[in-house]
Design an enzyme around this catalytic site. Structure first.
Site: not given
Ligand code: DGL
Length: 264
Positions: A3, A67, A181-182
């Site tokens: 991620d 992600c 979003c994770t």
């Molecule tokens: N954790 C990411 C997702 O699932 C996003 C976070 C970021 O913007 O870097 O989209």
């Protein structure tokens, strides 16, 4: 498990729970966080570059792109670049719409995920008669990162990011929100607390864990889980924090060297 930051831990904790026998690496491209703010071209180039280095250094049997922002854009390129299987994380539109009683569903995600053709095609294919509202949050991934690191974040700041998800019309109001979003499932309790009315928050992690487990194959006998290897591109990961989220021992954090430059 990959991620941009700590968000992938929401997927990883489920995978780690169902597969105590597997050996894991958690890699965070924190030097380029947040991915949601990068242009599509910069993000694809970045993820390909980091993944080249990571795969060469660690030789995994399987990669989880934990992600949504990266998965909804870069998976085809990654699958062209590498023979290793990739499991992605994409907005759980299908189960959310199937489970909604009021037929009003919101998808909360980064600006990158919200503007993807891939996300639009999920809605076209799986809305099943639901009114689907896509909500781009500029700040929620960063607020989740801050909360994980122990910072104080006011309810009002979280409520402002969440508010556009709550839609009330003459035909009914939102009863289901997809956490696309994770980072968001890591702060689920705070989100529930500031929600203007009760809704189901859909976290795809258990489904992803089942998929990963079936691809890894039958569970091998393991006397005790192996410590997780931690790799990042900017700052060393907080080993104690990662260990407490995963309920697993972790190794001394490594920073990928030389640090990869972030394209603008
Ligand atoms: N954790 C990411 C997702 O699932 C996003 C976070 C970021 O913007 O870097 O989209």
């Amino acid at each position: 498990m990959f991620d941009s930051g700590l968000g992938g831990l929401s997927v990883f904790r489920e995978v780690a729970r169902v597969r105590p026998d597997a050996h894991f690496i958690y890699a965070a491209d924190d030097a380029a966080f947040p991915y949601g703010a990068l242009s599509d071209a910069a993000l694809v180039a970045r993820v390909r570059e980091v993944m080249h280095t990571l795969i060469a250094a660690t030789r995994p049997d399987l990669v989880v792109i934990a992600c949504n922002t990266a998965s909804t854009l870069a998976l085809p390129a990654l699958r062209t670049d590498h023979a290793v299987p990739f499991v992605g994380t994409v907005p759980a539109v299908k189960p959310a719409c199937a489970g909604s009683v009021t037929k009003h569903v919101s998808v909360l995600a980064t600006p990158g995920t919200v503007r993807r053709d891939y996300t639009a095609s999920l809605v076209r294919e799986f809305a099943g008669g639901c009114a689907v509202t896509l909500v781009a949050s500029e700040r929620l991934a960063s607020l989740a990162e801050a909360l994980m690191h122990g910072a104080r974040v006011d309810d009002a700041e979280l409520a402002a990011e969440l508010a556009p998800c709550f839609v009330a019309t003459a035909t009914g109001r939102t009863d289901t929100i997809v956490l696309a979003c994770t980072h968001y499932p890591l702060i689920l309790e705070r989100l529930q607390r500031v929600a203007p009315w009760p809704v189901s928050f859909v976290d795809p992690a258990p489904a992803i864990a089942r998929r990963v487990s079936s691809l890894i194959g039958p569970t091998a006998f393991a006397s005790s889980p192996k410590p997780v290897r931690l790799i990042s591109t900017g700052q060393p990961l907080d080993a104690r924090l990662v260990s407490s989220v995963l309920a697993r021992h972790v190794r001394e954090p490594e920073v990928m060297a030389p640090p990869l430059a972030v394209a603008s």
